[in-house]
Design a protein around this motif. Structure first.
Motif, short mmCIF file in Angstrom:
data_model
loop_
_atom_site.label_atom_id
_atom_site.label_comp_id
_atom_site.label_asym_id
_atom_site.label_seq_id
_atom_site.Cartn_x
_atom_site.Cartn_y
_atom_site.Cartn_z
N THR A 88 32.45 79.84 34.34
CA THR A 88 33.58 78.75 34.23
C THR A 88 33.67 77.72 33.35
N VAL A 89 32.28 77.07 33.01
CA VAL A 89 31.99 76.15 32.05
C VAL A 89 32.09 76.66 30.70
N LEU A 95 33.10 71.44 29.28
CA LEU A 95 31.97 70.55 30.03
C LEU A 95 32.65 69.30 30.28
N GLY A 96 33.05 68.84 31.50
CA GLY A 96 33.60 67.93 31.66
C GLY A 96 32.99 66.63 32.09
#
Length: 220
Positions: A199-200, A205-206
């Motif tokens: 998912t990353v 990367l938030g």
């Protein structure tokens, strides 16, 4: 193969000729002897001579099948299985969804059929520099396989920088997920961790919450 079917076993002996069955039997004997000896006495204390004796072959036979001791630990037949499984995913399925599905099934297959060996290999990758270094070298083989499949699905050239970067990014994701899992003594489901990491990979990367006092430099 139906899209929902699990990946096939890495090698089906019934599909091999007599010569290939004998070679497979020897490979398996060498690997099983290696895992047993390392479990009993540790990686460094285990020699190729001991492995050969336990597998009832000569040291030269061990080296004929595996160039280094690290290769005995790391070599498997998963790449061709993954390649076949990826090619059997629905053509309209998003590429990352196909990869997520097959990578997760491959990891779960390993944990279901040889959980202790899978954990041992990952632990050695964390603890033994030579194994970790060899593992990083072998990543290019898996990366090459992914390049071929990605190129077929996207209509690109497998040698393109973008294809190679994407493929090796996926391999790196799998590598770091395995390390993360082993470093923490296998606390979570490896498939769930892989989903989290992919998912990353897909979304980027938030912003996160800084963790102070974790043993790293403080900047002061």
């Amino acid at each position: 193969m139906p899209a929902t079917a699990p990946p096939p076993s890495p090698v089906d002996p019934s599909q091999l000729g007599l010569r290939e069955r004998k070679k497979l039997k020897t490979r398996v004997a060498i690997r099983e002897a290696t895992y047993r000896l390392i479990t009993e006495q540790g990686y460094e204390a285990t020699t190729v001579e001991q492995i050969a004796q336990a597998a009832e072959v000569s040291p030269s036979t061990v080296f004929r099948y595996f160039p280094t001791k690290e290769d005995i630990v790391l070599t498997d037949e998963h790449d061709p299985v993954m390649e076949e499984a990826l090619r059997n995913r629905p053509a309209e399925e998003p590429l990352l969804d196909s990869l997520r599905h097959v990578l997760r099934q491959t990891m779960e297959h390993s944990m279901r059929h040889e959980p202790e060996v899978t954990k041992l290999r990952m632990r050695l990758m964390v603890e033994v520099p030579a194994v970790r270094s060899r593992s990083l070298e072998s990543m290019s083989v898996t990366g090459g396989m992914l390049c071929r499949v990605i190129a077929e699905r996207t209509g690109r050239d497998p040698a393109e920088l973008e294809v190679r970067a994407y493929a090796m990014g996926l391999v790196g994701t799998l590598f770091e997920t395995s390390r993360y899992w082993a470093e923490r003594d296998y606390p979570d489901d490896i498939g769930d961790l892989l989903d989290r990491a992919l998912t990353v990979f897909a979304q980027g990367l938030g912003p996160g919450v800084a963790r102070a006092n974790q043993g790293g430099p403080t900047g002061r």
